[in-house]
Write a protein that holds these residues in place. Structure first.
Motif, PDB file in Angstrom:
ATOM      1  N   ASN A  72      28.979  33.610  45.814  1.00 11.39           N
ATOM      2  CA  ASN A  72      30.040  32.596  45.881  1.00 11.39           C
ATOM      3  C   ASN A  72      30.696  32.386  44.520  1.00 11.39           C
ATOM      4  O   ASN A  72      31.934  32.327  44.411  1.00 11.39           O
ATOM      5  CB  ASN A  72      29.467  31.279  46.401  1.00 11.39           C
ATOM      6  CG  ASN A  72      29.056  31.357  47.852  1.00 11.39           C
ATOM      7  OD1 ASN A  72      29.543  32.204  48.602  1.00 11.39           O
ATOM      8  ND2 ASN A  72      28.139  30.501  48.265  1.00 11.39           N
ATOM      9  N   SER A  75      32.666  35.578  43.491  1.00 16.35           N
ATOM     10  CA  SER A  75      33.863  35.743  44.328  1.00 16.35           C
ATOM     11  C   SER A  75      34.943  34.737  43.920  1.00 16.35           C
ATOM     12  O   SER A  75      36.135  35.069  43.877  1.00 16.35           O
ATOM     13  CB  SER A  75      33.507  35.561  45.806  1.00 16.35           C
ATOM     14  OG  SER A  75      32.618  36.563  46.239  1.00 16.35           O
ATOM     15  N   GLN A  76      34.517  33.514  43.607  1.00 16.72           N
ATOM     16  CA  GLN A  76      35.480  32.497  43.189  1.00 16.72           C
ATOM     17  C   GLN A  76      36.109  32.867  41.848  1.00 16.72           C
ATOM     18  O   GLN A  76      37.319  32.717  41.659  1.00 16.72           O
ATOM     19  CB  GLN A  76      34.792  31.139  43.086  1.00 16.72           C
ATOM     20  CG  GLN A  76      35.755  29.984  42.835  1.00 16.72           C
ATOM     21  CD  GLN A  76      35.070  28.636  42.914  1.00 16.72           C
ATOM     22  OE1 GLN A  76      33.854  28.522  42.764  1.00 16.72           O
ATOM     23  NE2 GLN A  76      35.840  27.592  43.159  1.00 16.72           N
ATOM     24  N   GLU A  77      35.290  33.383  40.939  1.00 17.23           N
ATOM     25  CA  GLU A  77      35.832  33.797  39.643  1.00 17.23           C
ATOM     26  C   GLU A  77      36.793  34.973  39.814  1.00 17.23           C
ATOM     27  O   GLU A  77      37.857  35.008  39.182  1.00 17.23           O
ATOM     28  CB  GLU A  77      34.701  34.184  38.697  1.00 17.23           C
ATOM     29  CG  GLU A  77      35.196  34.578  37.312  1.00 17.23           C
ATOM     30  CD  GLU A  77      34.082  34.888  36.333  1.00 17.23           C
ATOM     31  OE1 GLU A  77      34.353  35.520  35.293  1.00 17.23           O
ATOM     32  OE2 GLU A  77      32.923  34.500  36.607  1.00 17.23           O
ATOM     33  N   GLU A  78      36.421  35.910  40.672  1.00 15.32           N
ATOM     34  CA  GLU A  78      37.295  37.063  40.907  1.00 15.32           C
ATOM     35  C   GLU A  78      38.636  36.620  41.473  1.00 15.32           C
ATOM     36  O   GLU A  78      39.701  37.110  41.059  1.00 15.32           O
ATOM     37  CB  GLU A  78      36.613  38.046  41.866  1.00 15.32           C
ATOM     38  CG  GLU A  78      37.421  39.315  42.117  1.00 15.32           C
ATOM     39  CD  GLU A  78      36.746  40.224  43.119  1.00 15.32           C
ATOM     40  OE1 GLU A  78      36.699  41.445  42.876  1.00 15.32           O
ATOM     41  OE2 GLU A  78      36.272  39.725  44.155  1.00 15.32           O
ATOM     42  N   SER A  79      38.611  35.674  42.407  1.00 15.34           N
ATOM     43  CA  SER A  79      39.842  35.161  42.990  1.00 15.34           C
ATOM     44  C   SER A  79      40.703  34.469  41.933  1.00 15.34           C
ATOM     45  O   SER A  79      41.934  34.636  41.899  1.00 15.34           O
ATOM     46  CB  SER A  79      39.509  34.185  44.127  1.00 15.34           C
ATOM     47  OG  SER A  79      40.677  33.618  44.668  1.00 15.34           O
ATOM     48  N   ALA A  80      40.052  33.697  41.049  1.00 17.79           N
ATOM     49  CA  ALA A  80      40.795  32.997  39.987  1.00 17.79           C
ATOM     50  C   ALA A  80      41.445  33.995  39.034  1.00 17.79           C
ATOM     51  O   ALA A  80      42.602  33.824  38.625  1.00 17.79           O
ATOM     52  CB  ALA A  80      39.858  32.072  39.224  1.00 17.79           C
ATOM     53  N   GLU A  82      42.347  37.055  39.731  1.00 19.48           N
ATOM     54  CA  GLU A  82      43.466  37.701  40.430  1.00 19.48           C
ATOM     55  C   GLU A  82      44.717  36.823  40.366  1.00 19.48           C
ATOM     56  O   GLU A  82      45.831  37.318  40.133  1.00 19.48           O
ATOM     57  CB  GLU A  82      43.080  37.971  41.887  1.00 19.48           C
ATOM     58  CG  GLU A  82      42.091  39.118  42.069  1.00 19.48           C
ATOM     59  CD  GLU A  82      41.708  39.329  43.511  1.00 19.48           C
ATOM     60  OE1 GLU A  82      42.188  38.545  44.370  1.00 19.48           O
ATOM     61  OE2 GLU A  82      40.934  40.260  43.809  1.00 19.48           O
ATOM     62  N   SER A  83      44.523  35.530  40.556  1.00 17.60           N
ATOM     63  CA  SER A  83      45.659  34.607  40.469  1.00 17.60           C
ATOM     64  C   SER A  83      46.234  34.596  39.054  1.00 17.60           C
ATOM     65  O   SER A  83      47.460  34.579  38.874  1.00 17.60           O
ATOM     66  CB  SER A  83      45.213  33.194  40.853  1.00 17.60           C
ATOM     67  OG  SER A  83      44.763  33.151  42.199  1.00 17.60           O
ATOM     68  N   ASP A  86      48.373  37.651  38.487  1.00 13.92           N
ATOM     69  CA  ASP A  86      49.686  37.522  39.138  1.00 13.92           C
ATOM     70  C   ASP A  86      50.626  36.638  38.312  1.00 13.92           C
ATOM     71  O   ASP A  86      51.819  36.941  38.175  1.00 13.92           O
ATOM     72  CB  ASP A  86      49.518  36.934  40.543  1.00 13.92           C
ATOM     73  CG  ASP A  86      48.803  37.888  41.492  1.00 13.92           C
ATOM     74  OD1 ASP A  86      48.780  39.096  41.203  1.00 13.92           O
ATOM     75  OD2 ASP A  86      48.259  37.417  42.505  1.00 13.92           O
ATOM     76  N   THR A 128      39.667  26.090  37.169  1.00 13.84           N
ATOM     77  CA  THR A 128      39.123  26.156  38.529  1.00 13.84           C
ATOM     78  C   THR A 128      37.715  25.565  38.576  1.00 13.84           C
ATOM     79  O   THR A 128      36.910  25.772  37.673  1.00 13.84           O
ATOM     80  CB  THR A 128      39.078  27.623  39.005  1.00 13.84           C
ATOM     81  OG1 THR A 128      40.406  28.144  39.035  1.00 13.84           O
ATOM     82  CG2 THR A 128      38.465  27.724  40.392  1.00 13.84           C
ATOM     83  N   GLN A 341      37.469  41.732  35.301  1.00 16.84           N
ATOM     84  CA  GLN A 341      37.383  42.009  36.738  1.00 16.84           C
ATOM     85  C   GLN A 341      36.516  43.229  37.004  1.00 16.84           C
ATOM     86  O   GLN A 341      35.744  43.260  37.972  1.00 16.84           O
ATOM     87  CB  GLN A 341      38.792  42.219  37.305  1.00 16.84           C
ATOM     88  CG  GLN A 341      39.600  40.937  37.436  1.00 16.84           C
ATOM     89  CD  GLN A 341      41.017  41.206  37.936  1.00 16.84           C
ATOM     90  OE1 GLN A 341      41.720  42.067  37.407  1.00 16.84           O
ATOM     91  NE2 GLN A 341      41.440  40.468  38.939  1.00 16.84           N
TER      92      GLN A 341
END
Length: 410
Positions: A72, A75-80, A82-83, A86, A128, A341
């Motif tokens: 968890n 995955s949350q760090e990876e999502s952050a 990615e944002s 972008d 985050t 990443q």
């Protein structure tokens, strides 16, 4: 001839009935619980093995909870990240757009407005929180907001450089957090030049960039002091900090004097830069070892778009340097995030492998425990029927024997 008293008959019969009843009750309990071993006395060897298997399953369940937590968090760090990538990509697109020479001052201010919005978004991503409300990029200080604005409005890192680790199997630990300083702050910056003359006038240094990274990395320093040592012919002397000679990896001193033409690029030590309006004794400095946060890069870009006057040659050169350096710094920021990443991907693969191993261990332990503990219903029901029949027969025979007495024959 052995004499058997009535007392012996009654005692033996009762004891036998109790034994049969106990055996019947044990079988009935096995059927009702579904377990062959309900107490250690049922099968001491199997009970000991079942206890060890229960301990193993408890250990596996604990590590499985840790694995889920690690998944968890990562995955949350990876999502952050990615944002963040972008957002930085959009900032880069706006920077390229801002470099268009046909844009008006109002156009640049419009771009600056969007850059401010993107800066706020990036700060929000860097702050985050996880499911427990802690900031994931604050190191050990999860309760402290990772990035906050100082009185000048600049975003500054407030956490520490700690990295949390979690044990997901015996002797296996995995980092489940990364501090924001390493991701967003300590990013290699584009080389910069500045005028260091005691009484600066119109001289300037611009267009500073690395033209040969390998050549630069082989030098004893990344900081350079430049002095105009001659005019007609135009020459500059380049040294390290404090006038120390620049040496290569073997310690050999390198040539320090370079010819130049006013306003034309100078190639030296893997660097390229331009000196304009300089006279004898004018001095400059170049720093190639700077670190700069991605927030500072965007803040400088916003400030430059709003304040630099492109109506003069000096303003145009300053603006061009701002755009060029910002693009380099944004690329470095993206590279920093991509490297993190990649590292996260390796950690997540390790966690996934461990998770699969723990699942296999759990299945194997449960199978062995089932073989030792679970009852065979067909056998148990057959035993129950037989034991019921034996108990009934014993009860009937005891009832008949208990009625016999010598007094009946007198």
């Amino acid at each position: 001839m052995i004499r058997i008293s009535s007392q012996q008959i009654f005692s033996g019969g009762i004891n036998r009935l109790q034994e049969l009843n106990t055996t019947l009750n044990n079988t009935q309990q096995q059927i009702s619980t579904g377990k062959r071993v309900n107490t250690p006395s049922d099968d001491p060897v199997a009970a000991a093995r079942i206890l060890k298997l229960d301990q193993e399953l408890s250990r596996v369940e604990t590590y499985q909870r840790n694995v889920n937590l690690a998944n968890n968090r990562l995955s949350q760090e990876e999502s952050a990240l990615e944002s963040a990538t972008d957002i930085i990509q959009r900032v880069r697109e706006l920077t390229v757009q801002a470099g268009n020479g046909s844009l008006s001052a109002n156009d640049r201010r419009s771009i600056s407005s969007e850059l401010k919005e993107r800066l706020g978004q990036l700060a929000s991503v860097a702050n985050t929180r996880d499911a427990s409300g802690e900031f994931i990029f604050s190191g050990f200080q999860g309760s402290v907001k990772a990035f906050q604005q100082d009185p000048s409005g600049s975003w500054v890192y407030q956490g520490d450089e700690g990295q949390r680790n979690l044990e997901i199997d015996d002797g296996v630990t995995v980092p489940i957090s990364d501090h924001g300083k390493g991701i967003f702050v300590t990013i290699p910056a584009a080389p910069t030049g500045e005028v260091t003359s005691a009484a600066p006038a119109n001289e300037r240094i611009s267009g500073v960039k690395v033209s040969n990274q390998a050549a630069l990395e082989g030098l004893s320093t990344g900081d350079f002091e430049i002095t105009v040592s001659s005019i007609a012919p135009d020459e500059v002397t380049i040294t390290g900090p404090g006038g120390a000679p620049v040496t290569d990896s073997q310690g050999n001193s390198l040539p320090a004097t370079f010819a130049f033409a006013d306003g034309e690029p100078i190639q030296a030590f893997g660097l390229e830069f331009t000196i304009s309006n300089a006279g004898i004794g004018d001095s400059f400095a170049i720093d190639t070892n700077q670190k700069q946060s991605v927030f500072k890069t965007i803040e400088n870009l916003v400030a430059g778009l709003e304040s630099i006057d492109k109506s003069t040659a000096q303003g145009t050169a300053e603006f061009d340097d701002l755009i060029a350096n910002s693009l380099i710094n944004l690329d470095n920021a993206q590279e920093s995030i991509v490297l993190k990443q990649t590292e996260l991907g390796g950690r997540m693969n390790a966690v996934e492998s461990t998770q699969q191993f723990l699942e296999d261990s759990s299945v194997y332990a449960n199978e062995i425990r089932s073989e030792l503990q679970d009852v065979d219903y067909a056998e148990a029901i057959s035993n129950l029927s037989f034991q019921s029949f034996v108990l009934q027969a014993a009860q009937q025979s005891f009832a008949q024997v208990s009625q016999l007495s010598l007094f009946d024959r007198l």
